[in-house]
Design an enzyme around this catalytic site. Structure first.
Site, short mmCIF file in Angstrom:
data_model
loop_
_atom_site.label_atom_id
_atom_site.label_comp_id
_atom_site.label_asym_id
_atom_site.label_seq_id
_atom_site.Cartn_x
_atom_site.Cartn_y
_atom_site.Cartn_z
N HIS A 52 0.85 -1.20 0.00
CA HIS A 52 0.00 0.00 0.00
C HIS A 52 0.88 1.25 0.00
O HIS A 52 2.10 1.15 0.09
CB HIS A 52 -1.00 -0.03 1.16
N HIS A 54 1.43 3.96 1.94
CA HIS A 54 1.94 4.77 3.06
C HIS A 54 3.46 4.94 2.99
O HIS A 54 4.18 4.02 2.58
CB HIS A 54 1.51 4.15 4.39
N ASP A 56 5.95 4.90 5.04
CA ASP A 56 6.87 3.96 5.69
C ASP A 56 6.89 2.61 4.97
O ASP A 56 7.58 1.69 5.41
CB ASP A 56 6.54 3.80 7.18
N HIS A 57 6.17 2.51 3.86
CA HIS A 57 6.19 1.28 3.04
C HIS A 57 6.79 1.50 1.66
O HIS A 57 7.16 0.54 0.99
CB HIS A 57 4.76 0.72 2.90
N HIS A 108 -7.36 -0.88 5.64
CA HIS A 108 -6.34 0.06 6.12
C HIS A 108 -6.18 1.19 5.10
O HIS A 108 -6.21 2.37 5.45
CB HIS A 108 -5.04 -0.71 6.33
N ASP A 130 0.22 -3.96 6.76
CA ASP A 130 -0.52 -3.37 7.89
C ASP A 130 -1.97 -3.83 7.95
O ASP A 130 -2.80 -3.17 8.57
CB ASP A 130 -0.53 -1.84 7.77
N HIS A 168 4.81 -4.46 11.36
CA HIS A 168 5.14 -3.73 12.59
C HIS A 168 5.25 -4.66 13.80
O HIS A 168 4.48 -5.63 13.91
CB HIS A 168 4.07 -2.67 12.91
ZN ZN Z 1 0.03 1.71 6.52
#
Ligand code: ZN
Length: 257
Positions: A52, A54, A56-57, A108, A130, A168
């Site tokens: 996805h 985001h 941090d990905h 998410h 996530d 995470h």
């Molecule tokens: Zn995420």
């Protein structure tokens, strides 16, 4: 095949799978730990899988592609660093000689995808980012509770031995909440003890398995009487239907300290 969670940021894992020569990485939010690992092990990066959009990905995708020439796969319905091959449910790709099936698992984010390999080293493997965490699930930033429940149902129906590689290290805080939602679940109590021991030794609690999550994860257990009662106890207005109970448990977790 070797499966490694590379720690990044506060509590992310960048999952690397490799055969001693070629590697894939999932959701590289940061290129640096991946490049350091590849160099240390003498590996060539073949493929980047993205679940996805985001930051941090995807933060390390461009730098890794530039440094290694790796192919990038990502969700068809989200914006990720291009060029990428866009995937959705029903697609299958072959990476390092392994087949990965793509599942749409919105909730998410709205275009979220997960990658499932039916067999690597004798068991199935899931890269779910996530969406499903050990003892928890991702927050609903873009999707609805009905979408997330359907997504988690899809993942929970995978074979019990499936390794669950999430992004995470949230397990201990998730389990604190899980204990509140299901105080009498003995498997949960035992699992919490094992995870605490791992974290005391600074070891990852992941990967988990689908069977483990079915036994302890309140978000896969919202149809069980104990979890329904706890949701109702927390918010008496919760109507007795699957999506409403799931939504109430998710909201309760958001507020839980
Ligand atoms: Zn995420």
């Amino acid at each position: 095949m070797k499966l490694i969670p590379l720690p990044a940021f506060q509590d992310n894992y960048l999952w690397v799978l490799h055969d001693g020569q070629r590697a894939l990485v999932v959701d590289p939010g940061d290129a640096q730990p991946v490049l350091a690992y590849l160099q240390g092990e003498g590996l060539q990066l073949d493929t980047i899988l993205v679940t996805h959009h985001h930051p941090d990905h995807i933060g390390g995708v461009d730098a890794l592609r530039d440094a290694t020439g790796a192919k990038v796969y990502g969700p068809a319905r989200e914006t990720i660093p291009e060029p990428s091959t866009r995937l959705c449910e029903g697609d299958a790709i072959t990476v390092l000689g392994l087949r990965f099936d793509v599942f749409d698992v919105p909730g998410h984010t709205s275009g979220y995808i997960a990658y499932y390999c039916p067999e690597v080293g004798g068991r199935p493997l899931l890269f779910c980012g996530d969406t499903l965490f050990s003892g928890g699930c991702g927050r609903l930033f873009e999707g609805t509770p009905a979408q997330m429940l359907a997504s988690l149902d899809k993942l929970a129906a995978l074979p019990g031995s499936t390794l669950v590689c999430c992004t995470h290290e949230y397990t201990l805080s998730n389990l604190k909440f899980a204990r509140a939602a299901e105080p009498d679940n003995l498997k949960l109590i035992n699992y919490q003890r094992r995870c605490e021991e791992l974290r005391e030794r600074n070891l990852p609690t992941l990967p988990s398995t689908i069977e483990q999550e079915r036994d302890i994860n309140p978000f896969l257990r919202t149809r069980l009487a104990a979890v329904m009662q706890a949701a109702k106890h927390h918010d008496a207005a919760t109507p007795p239907d699957d999506v409403a109970v799931f939504a109430a448990v998710r909201k309760w977790k958001n507020e839980f300290k």
